[in-house]
Design a protein around this motif. Structure first.
Motif: not given
Length: 250
Positions: A170-180, A182-189, A217-226
């Motif tokens: 239903r969604y798989a979202h990965q992106h960097e956010s915040g001053p540091d 940080d890699c945020n990941r969320s997904a619903t399957v 989703l091959e790059r999921w978890g790899q250096n946090c690409p969007s």
């Protein structure tokens, strides 16, 4: 396993019947026949033919959002309603009897306990009112199957039905956010599977459960690409164990 000769005979018979042109009078019967066609064509590995191409197109349409439907709705293929009393238990033969119905009328059912007064066939789909319900022949058993096969399909010959899996990412979202950064990941399957009698149900799942054939989703978890990904992935094994899959991105 089913022999190649048996496979060819079976599909030659079913494809010949399904190839008949539909007329307006046949629309009601076609709503049943498409799931019988999906059942047959899926079991045989989707052989090349116009009817199987149409069946596969409907199979894929059902997983194309929204909503995501069970790709095979076996309860719409009336395998147990067209038979002669005392017939054998060959499930495949029943399917082909139905497909050879001519598509002009819905299959007919015999009472489970035929007597002299109720030995005639009655429509497989029977609508009654309070007034007419009392006029039904004694001993007539009406089985309202709405979410599973209307015959016993627990045997290994129907394992191909239970092999079908529907992964709804239903969604798989990965992106960097915040001053540091940080890699945020969320997904619903959620995963749709078939039970012993072809009943379909959904359950929570995870990205880690996705088959290797799934892409995006091959790059999921790899250096946090969007990444923002949504898809429906269905896979199965045919009667002989051959693997197949389809993916719809959205």
């Amino acid at each position: 396993m089913k022999s190649n000769l048996f496979t060819h005979i079976v599909f030659a018979a079913s494809v010949a019947t399904l190839s008949q042109a539909a007329t307006p009078q046949r629309v009601a019967a076609q709503t049943y026949q498409i799931d019988c066609a999906i059942l047959l064509c899926l079991s045989g590995g989707w052989p090349a033919s116009v009817p199987c191409a149409r069946a596969r197109a409907e199979f894929i349409r059902r997983i194309t959002p929204w909503p995501v439907e069970p790709p095979l709705q076996i309860w719409r293929c009336p395998m147990g309603v067209a038979y002669q009393p005392g017939s054998d238990t060959n499930s495949a033969a029943r399917i082909f009897d139905i497909l050879d119905n001519g598509l002009d009328t819905l299959p007919q059912s015999y009472p489970e306990f035929p007597t002299e007064s109720n030995a005639r066939p009655v429509p497989a789909v029977l609508r009654t009112t309070d007034a007419t319900a009392g006029q039904l022949p004694n001993g007539l058993v009406l089985r309202l199957i709405q979410n599973r096969a209307d015959i016993d399909i627990s045997g290994p010959e129907f394992n191909f039905v239970r092999s079908i899996r529907v992964f709804d990412v239903r969604y798989a979202h990965q992106h960097e956010s915040g001053p540091d950064d940080d890699c945020n990941r969320s997904a619903t399957v959620v995963l749709g599977t078939y039970g012993t009698q072809g009943d379909f149900s959904w359950a929570r799942s995870a990205l880690s459960a996705l088959p290797e054939a799934h892409v995006g989703l091959e790059r999921w978890g790899q250096n946090c690409p969007s990444i923002y990904h949504r898809s429906v992935f269905v896979d199965w094994r045919d009667y002989e164990g051959n693997y197949g899959f389809e993916q719809v991105d959205y």
